[in-house]
Design a protein around this motif. Structure first.
Motif, mmCIF file in Angstrom:
data_model
loop_
_atom_site.group_PDB
_atom_site.id
_atom_site.type_symbol
_atom_site.label_atom_id
_atom_site.label_comp_id
_atom_site.label_asym_id
_atom_site.label_seq_id
_atom_site.Cartn_x
_atom_site.Cartn_y
_atom_site.Cartn_z
ATOM 1 N N UNK A 353 0.832 -1.202 0.000
ATOM 2 C CA UNK A 353 0.000 0.000 0.000
ATOM 3 C C UNK A 353 0.868 1.254 0.000
ATOM 4 N N UNK A 354 1.930 1.248 0.780
ATOM 5 C CA UNK A 354 2.814 2.412 0.870
ATOM 6 C C UNK A 354 3.439 2.733 -0.478
ATOM 7 N N UNK A 355 3.840 1.714 -1.208
ATOM 8 C CA UNK A 355 4.433 1.953 -2.527
ATOM 9 C C UNK A 355 3.428 2.583 -3.484
ATOM 10 N N UNK A 356 2.194 2.120 -3.428
ATOM 11 C CA UNK A 356 1.160 2.700 -4.293
ATOM 12 C C UNK A 356 0.836 4.137 -3.879
ATOM 13 N N UNK A 357 0.705 4.373 -2.579
ATOM 14 C CA UNK A 357 0.434 5.726 -2.090
ATOM 15 C C UNK A 357 1.600 6.670 -2.382
ATOM 16 N N UNK A 358 2.802 6.136 -2.386
ATOM 17 C CA UNK A 358 3.978 6.944 -2.681
ATOM 18 C C UNK A 358 3.908 7.517 -4.089
ATOM 19 N N UNK A 380 11.199 12.390 -2.159
ATOM 20 C CA UNK A 380 10.648 11.480 -1.174
ATOM 21 C C UNK A 380 10.786 10.030 -1.546
ATOM 22 N N UNK A 381 10.331 9.198 -0.639
ATOM 23 C CA UNK A 381 10.299 7.754 -0.817
ATOM 24 C C UNK A 381 9.174 7.224 0.064
ATOM 25 N N UNK A 382 8.408 6.268 -0.446
ATOM 26 C CA UNK A 382 7.335 5.703 0.353
ATOM 27 C C UNK A 382 6.372 6.775 0.833
ATOM 28 N N UNK A 383 6.137 6.789 2.154
ATOM 29 C CA UNK A 383 5.260 7.805 2.745
ATOM 30 C C UNK A 383 6.091 8.792 3.558
#
Length: 459
Positions: A353-358, A380-383
Motif C-alpha cells: 500500500x505504501x508503494x502505491x500511495x507513494x 521522497x520515498x514511500x510515505x
C-alpha cells in the motif's frame, strides 16, 4: 554559576517555536482550558528548544488523527515518526492488554517468550545476515549500543558521520550527529568523530553538472585513508527530517568502501523503519545490508517506547561487555507492541500500500511544484516527502517566512506536519491512511501553498 548566554538559533530538526508566527498562533487560542493547560505545562516542565512552548494540548488520538482539548482534530503528518499504524491500532492494543494481564515485566536476568518471538520476527523481516538483536528503551540508546559494539569489534573509537545528520540527543548521539545546534554549549564530547558532506541532490555542498551524488561517497574513503583508525560509518539510509534521498549508486559505493577498509556500516533507521520507505527497512530499498541496524519509534506501534539494535552473528562476541544493560531490556509489553506492529503491517499489506500511495503523492506534489513558484524541490520515498520552499529558484534562497505561513495555515485547517531546516515541509502520514484522507490532506496543503504564493506576491 556561569552566566546564561542566549544561543544563536540554528534551524534544524523541527519548526521554530519562538517566532512571532508561533506567538500569534498561541495568542489566537481562545479556549480557557487550553490556555490554562499550556500555562501549567510551561510552569512545570524544564524548557528546551523545539518543545517549549507547546503547540496545543491533546486529549485523544485515533487512526490518523490527534484531537485537542476543544475537540478539534488534526490529521497527523508528523507523529514523531511513531505512527506508521496511526494511533490506537486495535491489534496492537489487544496484544498489549493481553500481555499486561499475563506478564507485565521481565527482570533482566530472565527471558520471556514474547521477547524471543519479537526478536525472531525482527531477524526474519531483516533477512540476510542480520540475526542478532538487543532491545533498548529508545532509539538514542540503540545508537549508543551500536557505537559501543563497533568499538568492541574493530578496536577503534573513530567514527565518520554526515553533516546535518541526527542520531539522538544524548551526549554520545550528539557527538556523532551533524547538527551544531545540539552540540552548542555542551563542551567536550566523544572524541574521534569526523564528518563528511551528505549526498544532497538539491543544494549539495559540491554539486556536479550531471546531478549525480556518487562523488559524495568518495569523501568517506578520503577521510578513512587520511585519518586512519576509523571503525564505523553511521548514517540514515534516507535522511528523515528534510528528506534527502541518495541514489542506489551512492549506497553501493558506501558499502564497497566500508568493506574495503573494514569499517562497520551502521544504518540508523529509527524514524523510517517499519515500512515508511515501502520496505520493512529503508536500506532494503537500496539493496545493501548494514553491519548494524538501529530501529525504534514506529517499532512500538505508536503505543509503547521500544527500540532495537540488530547485527550479524559473527559480531556476537561481546559476552563480557554490557552493551545495553537496560532495565526494560526484554520488556514483555514493548515486545508485545512490536510483534503486533509487525503482524499488522503484514495483515494489512501496508508495504505494498505504501508503494502505491507513494506514487500518488509523487504525482500530486510534482503537479504542485509545476504550478506554484514557491516550491523549489520535491523529494521522497514511500510515505516520506519533503517539499522545499524557496524565494528564488536560481539562488535557492530558503523561504523561511513562507514555510511558517504554510504550517500555521494548515494547522488552522486541521493538518499537522513538521518544518525542517526552516523551509522544508516534511510530510510523513500514517501508512494506514486511506486514499480519500490523503487526497483531503494534500488539498489542505495545496490551499495553503496557493495562499502563500498570493500573500507573498509570487508570480
Amino acid at each position: 554559576m556561569n552566566k546564561i548566554v542566549q544561543p544563536t538559533h540554528f534551524r534544524s530538526e523541527g519548526d521554530v517555536n519562538t517566532t512571532l508566527a508561533r506567538q500569534a498562533w498561541n495568542a489566537a487560542m481562545n479556549d480557557e482550558r487550553t490556555q490554562a493547560l499550556l500555562k501549567r505545562d510551561c510552569d512545570v516542565f524544564l524548557h528546551q528548544a523545539m518543545s517549549t512552548p507547546c503547540l496545543d494540548t491533546l486529549e485523544a488520538a485515533e487512526g490518523i488523527y490527534i484531537q485537542d482539548a476543544t475537540g478539534k482534530k488534526y490529521m497527523d503528518f508528523h507523529g514523531n515518526n511513531v505512527h506508521q499504524l496511526g494511533y490506537a491500532h486495535p491489534h496492537v492494543i489487544k496484544r498489549v492488554q493481553e500481555q499486561i494481564a499475563k506478564l507485565p515485566f521481565s527482570p533482566r536476568r530472565f527471558t520471556n517468550e514474547t521477547a524471543i518471538k519479537c526478536a525472531e520476527k525482527l531477524t526474519q523481516i531483516c533477512g540476510g545476515k542480520l540475526n542478532r538483536v538487543l532491545f533498548a528503551p529508545g532509539g538514542t540508546s540503540a545508537v549508543g549500543m551500536a557505537l559501543k559494539l563497533a568499538r568492541h569489534i574493530t578496536g577503534s573509537y573513530k567514527v565518520v558521520s554526515l553533516w546535518d545528520s541526527f542520531h539522538g540527543a544524548s551526549l554520545d548521539a550528539i557527538s556523532v550527529g551533524g547538527e551544531a545546534c545540539f552540540r552548542q554549549g555542551m563542551g567536550p564530547l566523544m572524541a574521534g568523530v569526523e564528518r563528511i558532506p551528505p549526498a544532497v541532490s538539491y543544494r549539495g555542498a559540491f554539486p556536479v553538472a550531471d546531478g549525480s551524488d556518487v562523488h559524495y561517497a568518495d569523501y568517506l574513503e578520503y577521510v578513512i585513508e587520511k585519518e586512519g583508525g576509523v571503525g564505523a560509518f553511521i548514517a540514515e539510509a534516507v535522511r528523515n527530517t528534510d528528506v534527502q534521498v541518495p541514489s542506489k549508486a551512492y549506497w553501493k559505493r558506501i558499502r564497497e568502501i566500508c568493506d574495503k577498509h573494514d569499517v562497520m556500516l551502521i544504518i540508523d533507521d529509527i524514524p523510517n523503519g517499519m515500512g515508511r520507505s515501502g520496505e520493512w527497512f529503508t536500506h532494503q530499498a537500496y539493496d545493501i545490508e548494514p553491519d548494524i541496524l538501529c530501529i525504534g519509534k514506529g517499532l512500538g506501534g505508536g503505543l509503547v517506547p521500544i527500540a532495537a539494535m540488530i547485527t550479524k552473528d559473527k559480531y556476537n562476541t561481546a559476552e563480557q561487555i554490557s552493551m545495553g544493560h537496560y532495565t526494560h531490556e526484554k520488556s514483555p509489553i514493548g515486545c508485545a507492541a512490536a510483534l503486533a506492529t509487525m503482524e499488522a503491517i503484514e495483515q494489512q499489506s501496508l508495504l505494498e500500500k505504501t508503494k502505491a500511495d507513494s506514487q500518488f503523492m509523487r504525482e500530486k506534489l510534482l503537479e504542485m511544484k509545476d504550478k506554484y513558484p514557491v516550491i523549489g524541490d520535491v523529494r521522497g520515498i514511500g510515505m516520506l516527502w519533503g517539499i522545499e520552499l524557496v524565494t528564488d529558484h536560481q539562488k535557492k534562497q530558503r523561504a523561511f517566512d513562507e514555510a511558517e505561513a504554510v504550517l500555521y495555515q494548515c494547522l488552522n485547517n486541521g493538518l499537522s506536519f513538521k518544518v525542517s531546516q526552516g523551509n522544508v515541509i516534511q510530510l510523513s502520514p500514517p501508512l494506514i491512511i486511506t486514499r480519500a484522507q490523503l487526497s483531503e490532506a494534500l488539498a489542505i496543503f495545496e490551499q495553503a501553498i496557493a495562499k502563500v504564493c498570493k500573500d507573498f506576491n509570487y508570480s
